[in-house]
Design a protein around this motif. Structure first.
Motif, PDB file in Angstrom:
ATOM      1  N   GLY A  30     106.389   5.351   2.580  1.00 35.92           N
ATOM      2  CA  GLY A  30     106.417   5.371   4.033  1.00 35.92           C
ATOM      3  C   GLY A  30     105.124   4.932   4.683  1.00 35.92           C
ATOM      4  N   THR A  31     105.035   5.166   5.991  1.00 38.61           N
ATOM      5  CA  THR A  31     103.905   4.689   6.784  1.00 38.61           C
ATOM      6  C   THR A  31     102.737   5.663   6.736  1.00 38.61           C
ATOM      7  OG1 THR A  31     104.859   5.721   8.762  1.00 38.61           O
ATOM      8  CG2 THR A  31     105.386   3.412   8.355  1.00 38.61           C
ATOM      9  N   ARG A  32     101.590   5.162   7.108  1.00 41.19           N
ATOM     10  CA  ARG A  32     100.344   5.914   7.011  1.00 41.19           C
ATOM     11  C   ARG A  32      99.919   6.462   8.356  1.00 41.19           C
ATOM     12  NH1 ARG A  32      94.694   4.823   7.210  1.00 41.19           N
ATOM     13  NH2 ARG A  32      93.529   5.813   5.519  1.00 41.19           N
ATOM     14  N   GLU A  33      99.545   7.745   8.371  1.00 38.88           N
ATOM     15  CA  GLU A  33      98.966   8.351   9.551  1.00 38.88           C
ATOM     16  C   GLU A  33      97.453   8.384   9.361  1.00 38.88           C
ATOM     17  OE1 GLU A  33     100.708  12.172   9.822  1.00 38.88           O
ATOM     18  OE2 GLU A  33     102.756  11.416   9.959  1.00 38.88           O
ATOM     19  N   LYS A  34      96.718   8.375  10.464  1.00 37.99           N
ATOM     20  CA  LYS A  34      95.268   8.303  10.359  1.00 37.99           C
ATOM     21  C   LYS A  34      94.607   9.509  11.023  1.00 37.99           C
ATOM     22  CE  LYS A  34      95.187   3.243  10.345  1.00 37.99           C
ATOM     23  NZ  LYS A  34      94.644   2.021  10.970  1.00 37.99           N
ATOM     24  N   ASN A  35      93.476   9.920  10.452  1.00 37.73           N
ATOM     25  CA  ASN A  35      92.631  10.909  11.107  1.00 37.73           C
ATOM     26  C   ASN A  35      91.187  10.624  10.723  1.00 37.73           C
ATOM     27  OD1 ASN A  35      91.922  12.318   8.631  1.00 37.73           O
ATOM     28  ND2 ASN A  35      94.009  13.129   8.670  1.00 37.73           N
ATOM     29  N   GLU A  36      90.256  11.315  11.331  1.00 42.23           N
ATOM     30  CA  GLU A  36      88.844  10.977  11.135  1.00 42.23           C
ATOM     31  C   GLU A  36      88.413  11.092   9.681  1.00 42.23           C
ATOM     32  OE1 GLU A  36      84.354  12.233  12.608  1.00 42.23           O
ATOM     33  OE2 GLU A  36      86.100  13.269  13.443  1.00 42.23           O
ATOM     34  N   VAL A  37      88.826  12.159   9.020  1.00 40.93           N
ATOM     35  CA  VAL A  37      88.403  12.357   7.641  1.00 40.93           C
ATOM     36  C   VAL A  37      88.884  11.223   6.758  1.00 40.93           C
ATOM     37  CG1 VAL A  37      88.652  13.814   5.601  1.00 40.93           C
ATOM     38  CG2 VAL A  37      88.227  14.859   7.833  1.00 40.93           C
ATOM     39  N   ASP A  38      90.153  10.883   6.877  1.00 38.52           N
ATOM     40  CA  ASP A  38      90.732   9.897   5.979  1.00 38.52           C
ATOM     41  C   ASP A  38      90.347   8.472   6.325  1.00 38.52           C
ATOM     42  OD1 ASP A  38      92.424  11.586   4.162  1.00 38.52           O
ATOM     43  OD2 ASP A  38      93.152  12.250   6.106  1.00 38.52           O
ATOM     44  N   VAL A  66      79.479  18.155   8.042  1.00 40.01           N
ATOM     45  CA  VAL A  66      79.464  18.726   6.696  1.00 40.01           C
ATOM     46  C   VAL A  66      78.386  19.797   6.631  1.00 40.01           C
ATOM     47  CG1 VAL A  66      80.241  16.554   5.645  1.00 40.01           C
ATOM     48  CG2 VAL A  66      77.791  17.069   5.744  1.00 40.01           C
ATOM     49  N   GLU A  67      78.522  20.669   5.645  1.00 42.72           N
ATOM     50  CA  GLU A  67      77.489  21.674   5.413  1.00 42.72           C
ATOM     51  C   GLU A  67      77.281  21.834   3.912  1.00 42.72           C
ATOM     52  OE1 GLU A  67      78.682  25.425   6.968  1.00 42.72           O
ATOM     53  OE2 GLU A  67      80.608  25.458   5.923  1.00 42.72           O
ATOM     54  N   VAL A  68      76.086  22.271   3.560  1.00 41.07           N
ATOM     55  CA  VAL A  68      75.743  22.462   2.154  1.00 41.07           C
ATOM     56  C   VAL A  68      75.638  23.959   1.883  1.00 41.07           C
ATOM     57  CG1 VAL A  68      74.070  21.991   0.324  1.00 41.07           C
ATOM     58  CG2 VAL A  68      74.497  20.264   2.101  1.00 41.07           C
ATOM     59  N   LYS A  69      76.444  24.421   0.921  1.00 39.29           N
ATOM     60  CA  LYS A  69      76.415  25.828   0.525  1.00 39.29           C
ATOM     61  C   LYS A  69      76.418  25.900  -0.991  1.00 39.29           C
ATOM     62  CE  LYS A  69      80.149  27.106   2.732  1.00 39.29           C
ATOM     63  NZ  LYS A  69      81.218  27.962   3.305  1.00 39.29           N
ATOM     64  N   ASN A  70      75.468  26.683  -1.538  1.00 39.80           N
ATOM     65  CA  ASN A  70      75.398  26.861  -2.992  1.00 39.80           C
ATOM     66  C   ASN A  70      75.355  25.526  -3.733  1.00 39.80           C
ATOM     67  OD1 ASN A  70      75.582  29.706  -2.681  1.00 39.80           O
ATOM     68  ND2 ASN A  70      77.811  29.545  -2.538  1.00 39.80           N
ATOM     69  N   SER A  71      74.587  24.587  -3.159  1.00 32.65           N
ATOM     70  CA  SER A  71      74.356  23.272  -3.764  1.00 32.65           C
ATOM     71  C   SER A  71      75.604  22.385  -3.786  1.00 32.65           C
ATOM     72  CB  SER A  71      73.807  23.403  -5.196  1.00 32.65           C
ATOM     73  OG  SER A  71      72.562  24.077  -5.186  1.00 32.65           O
ATOM     74  N   LYS A  72      76.614  22.734  -2.975  1.00 33.54           N
ATOM     75  CA  LYS A  72      77.800  21.897  -2.857  1.00 33.54           C
ATOM     76  C   LYS A  72      78.010  21.510  -1.394  1.00 33.54           C
ATOM     77  CE  LYS A  72      80.592  22.835  -6.892  1.00 33.54           C
ATOM     78  NZ  LYS A  72      81.998  23.007  -7.363  1.00 33.54           N
ATOM     79  N   VAL A  73      78.692  20.391  -1.179  1.00 38.74           N
ATOM     80  CA  VAL A  73      78.916  19.874   0.171  1.00 38.74           C
ATOM     81  C   VAL A  73      80.346  20.168   0.593  1.00 38.74           C
ATOM     82  CG1 VAL A  73      78.903  17.814   1.629  1.00 38.74           C
ATOM     83  CG2 VAL A  73      77.221  18.045  -0.225  1.00 38.74           C
ATOM     84  N   TYR A  74      80.508  20.694   1.809  1.00 35.04           N
ATOM     85  CA  TYR A  74      81.821  21.047   2.339  1.00 35.04           C
ATOM     86  C   TYR A  74      82.012  20.399   3.705  1.00 35.04           C
ATOM     87  CZ  TYR A  74      81.709  24.742  -1.184  1.00 35.04           C
ATOM     88  OH  TYR A  74      81.630  25.441  -2.373  1.00 35.04           O
ATOM     89  N   ILE A  75      83.240  19.992   3.985  1.00 38.17           N
ATOM     90  CA  ILE A  75      83.576  19.476   5.304  1.00 38.17           C
ATOM     91  C   ILE A  75      83.736  20.646   6.257  1.00 38.17           C
ATOM     92  CG2 ILE A  75      85.377  18.339   6.672  1.00 38.17           C
ATOM     93  CD1 ILE A  75      85.838  16.440   4.420  1.00 38.17           C
TER      94      ILE A  75
END
Length: 260
Positions: free
Chosen positions: A206-214, A248-257
């Motif tokens: 099917g067709t693609r939807e868009k958002n900022e993350v993707d 994004v934020e960095v917690k415990n040496s990992k990056v999260y959105i």
């Protein structure tokens, strides 16, 4: 809240024995969507991590729900990349037991936005013989099984055996010699098809939807919660920029959105 499914799921009739009980937390309507099961190693290489992330993210944009088992490795990457609202997790414990504990936040998010299923009653702990039953259910829920990374003698290959018995389509990624040898064996024996190009593969859905993350390659990468070092190597400039912007934020040496 844990509830019991009181209707029959047609695809589960392909199992050796239809589950006596099936419990759930979350959005039961996800069962009505097109579903693809994604399985693989708990210790995939970086290539398999990246390609799984890209595939599941793009499938979710087509309205496909990703089915997996909530384990560390490929399972968690598949769930995170698709997004909790596009995820069906099949547990090998009672639904009051979030296992593995390292993924408890991810599992809770899927409970709140997606769907978690289990054949096991409340209080059932993690037992070795529960997981073959869980794997059979994961395979049965979808018409397609994608094997992201598999060693020859592994639980992932047991899931493949279920798929073969149920006559499900099996797809694998191209790997280098000596890596994911289970995938290579499936191709050699003509039991799986190769995904040569992700965009071509997903065109059928099917067709693609868009958002900022993707639409942003770096944010898409961050959906897999890379280490700070991995994110720096990917794009140090964007990492600093997006930290300042609160994306994004960095917690415990990992990056999260951060929720946008």
């Amino acid at each position: 809240m844990i509830a019991k499914i009181d209707f029959e799921i047609d695809s589960l009739n392909a199992m050796k024995k239809y589950p006596e009980n099936l419990y759930y937390k979350g959005n039961i309507e996800l069962l009505e969507s097109k579903k693809i099961s994604v399985v693989g190693s708990r210790k995939p290489n970086q290539y398999a991590r990246n390609i799984t992330q890209e595939l599941c993210s793009k499938l979710a944009l087509r309205g496909i729900k990703i089915v997996s088992g909530g384990a560390i490795g490929i399972d968690a990457i598949a769930h995170k990349s698709a997004g909790a609202a596009n995820t069906i997790m099949v547990a090998g414990t009672g639904l009051d037991v979030r296992y593995p504990a390292v993924n408890k936040n991810l599992i809770q998010e899927i409970e709140n936005k997606g769907l978690v299923l289990s054949q096991f009653a409340k209080g059932e702990p993690s037992r070795r013989y529960n997981f073959p039953l869980r794997n059979e259910l994961i395979v049965a829920l979808s018409d397609i099984l994608i094997v992201a990374y598999a060693d020859l003698d592994s639980g992932t290959m047991r899931s493949v055996e279920y798929a073969l018995k149920m006559e499900k389509e099996i797809y694998v990624f191209p790997h280098r010699l000596g890596e994911s040898e289970g995938s290579s064996q499936l191709l050699k024996e003509g039991k799986a098809k190769l995904i040569y190009n992700i965009d071509e593969f997903i065109e059928q859905f099917g067709t693609r939807e868009k958002n900022e993350v993707d639409e942003d390659e770096f944010l898409l990468f961050c959906k897999t919660n890379p280490t700070y070092e991995e994110a720096m190597k990917k794009d140090a400039t964007k990492l600093f920029e997006y930290e300042l912007l609160g994306k994004v934020e960095v917690k415990n040496s990992k990056v999260y959105i951060v929720s946008l």
